[in-house]
Design an enzyme around this catalytic site. Structure first.
Site, mmCIF file in Angstrom:
data_model
loop_
_atom_site.group_PDB
_atom_site.id
_atom_site.type_symbol
_atom_site.label_atom_id
_atom_site.label_comp_id
_atom_site.label_asym_id
_atom_site.label_seq_id
_atom_site.Cartn_x
_atom_site.Cartn_y
_atom_site.Cartn_z
ATOM 1 N N HIS A 33 1.032 -0.900 0.312
ATOM 2 C CA HIS A 33 -0.353 0.080 -0.218
ATOM 3 C C HIS A 33 0.649 1.487 0.526
ATOM 4 C CE1 HIS A 33 -4.046 -1.320 0.711
ATOM 5 N NE2 HIS A 33 -4.190 -2.084 0.992
ATOM 6 N N SER A 66 -11.878 -17.988 -23.143
ATOM 7 C CA SER A 66 -11.031 -18.062 -22.044
ATOM 8 C C SER A 66 -11.207 -19.395 -21.524
ATOM 9 C CB SER A 66 -11.588 -16.917 -20.476
ATOM 10 O OG SER A 66 -10.878 -17.596 -19.747
ATOM 11 N N SER A 124 -2.416 -10.544 -8.247
ATOM 12 C CA SER A 124 -2.457 -9.730 -9.699
ATOM 13 C C SER A 124 -2.808 -10.044 -11.488
ATOM 14 C CB SER A 124 -1.180 -8.615 -10.231
ATOM 15 O OG SER A 124 -0.580 -8.364 -9.122
ATOM 16 N N SER A 126 -4.974 -9.295 -12.929
ATOM 17 C CA SER A 126 -6.143 -9.203 -13.391
ATOM 18 C C SER A 126 -4.403 -7.784 -14.607
ATOM 19 C CB SER A 126 -6.511 -7.737 -12.819
ATOM 20 O OG SER A 126 -6.061 -6.642 -12.076
ATOM 21 N N GLU A 158 -5.774 0.008 -16.430
ATOM 22 C CA GLU A 158 -6.623 -0.047 -14.927
ATOM 23 C C GLU A 158 -6.815 0.928 -13.922
ATOM 24 O OE1 GLU A 158 -7.642 -3.560 -12.423
ATOM 25 O OE2 GLU A 158 -6.146 -3.401 -13.621
ATOM 26 N N ASP A 170 1.967 -3.340 -9.857
ATOM 27 C CA ASP A 170 1.362 -4.811 -10.116
ATOM 28 C C ASP A 170 2.593 -5.018 -12.041
ATOM 29 O OD1 ASP A 170 0.601 -5.112 -7.619
ATOM 30 O OD2 ASP A 170 -1.573 -5.139 -8.083
#
Length: 383
Positions: A33, A66, A124, A126, A158, A170
């Site tokens: 963070h 997918s 991660s 995404s 993102e 990420d």
């Protein structure tokens, strides 16, 4: 995996792919963070990840399929796209939306994705999908993006297309990872250094709490806002671009400017966590895994008490690890609110660790975790 993916591609599209790619997930070893506060983080790529096979078509459409999701979609080639809902294909669609601003597509594409990163776990998935799509398009069409531009593009997707205020860590980690290396990344300048990550007699255990968390719907954006509030209040007397420009001593001098005790807690974590990354890099470079493990535990405690992003599930995992003699360090990794923890586990203890942690966690939480033992792997690549 490549052979299986090619076979599935042929089954779904009636022809073989012409290119195949892999992009890993990542864990953050320490430095949580603080990526969106311009701080130092220490991620590494893992061997779980996203595979992508692709081939051109003559139909002037982009087809998204997918092996992980039932939702399939196709979009005509056009000059812009918009997010259509929560479905997985919005992540690669956002990459197309960004790239076509500079490079109009010259053909349609058939795409098939497969991933073995647990969705919503904090590894991660995404970012892995976004970087896989950007890396593949750049390579396949020879678009000329520099390597550093790929994670920046994925981060923009993102932030602006998906709507999550994430930092660069990420996307950078899954693009730049190296086998048996960690990355110390300055999230403000993108200056990075490679740190040898020789774990010696230990392995990296990844413990999925199996409590999924959706960042866009969680308190993640609230924490970003709280840090921005702290920065504004500090800037009444000093000039800062981000919180991590402060070390602990300087922060102690000016922390009186932060009037909300909750916001003060958030900022305190950020500044101290940034210092822990520097200490962790020194520990790894000197081969002091015991000290590195101590810093992992300190990081988790700060994330629990000051940043309040752990929760009962992650705390249960770290509580068990702290009492298990064959673990020398553990902490949550990722954004928290569920997701994963990591631990440095002595080699040869995998089965015992799995059984005892599963029993402890199930008794405490009511359902079982999932435990992975991962290598530290490479970043985005052609396969």
């Amino acid at each position: 995996m490549k052979t299986e993916l090619i076979s599935k591609f042929l089954e779904k599209y009636g022809h073989e792919p012409t290119a195949n790619y892999f992009t890993p997930g990542r864990v953050n070893l320490i430095g949580e963070h603080i990526d969106y506060n311009g701080g130092l983080v220490m991620p590494c790529a893992v061997t779980l990840g996203t595979w992508l096979s692709m081939a051109p078509n003559n139909d002037n459409v982009i087809r998204f399929k997918s092996l992980n999701f039932s939702e399939e979609q196709e979009f005509p080639i056009q000059t812009r796209y918009t997010k259509t809902g929560p479905e997985w294909y919005n992540y690669p669609l956002g990459v197309f939306n960004e790239i076509i601003k500079r490079y109009p597509l010259t053909s349609g594409l058939d795409l098939l994705f497969f991933g073995n990163i647990p969705i919503g776990s904090g590894l991660s998935s995404s970012a892995s999908i976004e970087v896989a799509m950007a890396y593949a398009l750049n390579n396949y069409f020879n678009l000329g993006y520099e390597k550093i531009e790929i994670p920046l593009l994925a981060q923009k997707v993102e932030n602006e297309f998906i709507g999550v205020n994430c930092g660069i860590m990420d996307q950078f980690a899954v693009a730049f990872g190296e086998t048996d290396k960690a990355i110390v990344l300055n999230c403000d300048t993108l200056h990075h250094e490679i740190v040898d990550c020789n774990l010696g007699n230990y392995k990296l255990a990844i413990i999925n709490t199996n409590k999924p968390r959706k960042l866009a719907e969680s308190k993640y954006n609230q924490r970003v806002a709280e840090c921005q509030t702290a920065l504004r209040q500090l800037n009444k007397e000093i000039s800062l671009h981000n919180l991590c420009e402060l070390n602990a001593d300087k922060f102690a001098e000016y922390s009186r400017l932060i009037t909300d005790p909750i916001v003060l807690n958030r900022a305190t974590h950020v500044v101290n966590e940034n210092d822990r990354v520097n200490l962790a890099a020194k520990a790894l470079n000197s081969g002091n895994l015991t000290e590195f493990g101590r810093l992992m535990y300190a990081s988790h405690q700060s994330l629990k008490d000051l940043y309040e992003v752990t929760g009962a599930e992650l705390d249960a995992v770290v509580e068990f690890c702290s009492a298990y003699e064959h673990v020398i360090g553990a902490r949550m990794t990722g954004a928290g609110f569920g997701g994963c923890a990591i631990a440095l586990l002595k080699k040869g203890q995998e089965d015992d660790f799995n059984k005892k942690l599963t029993d402890f966690y199930t008794d405490r939480i009511g359902y079982a975790p999932t435990i992975y033992i991962s290598e530290i792997g490479n970043g985005a690549s052609i396969i």
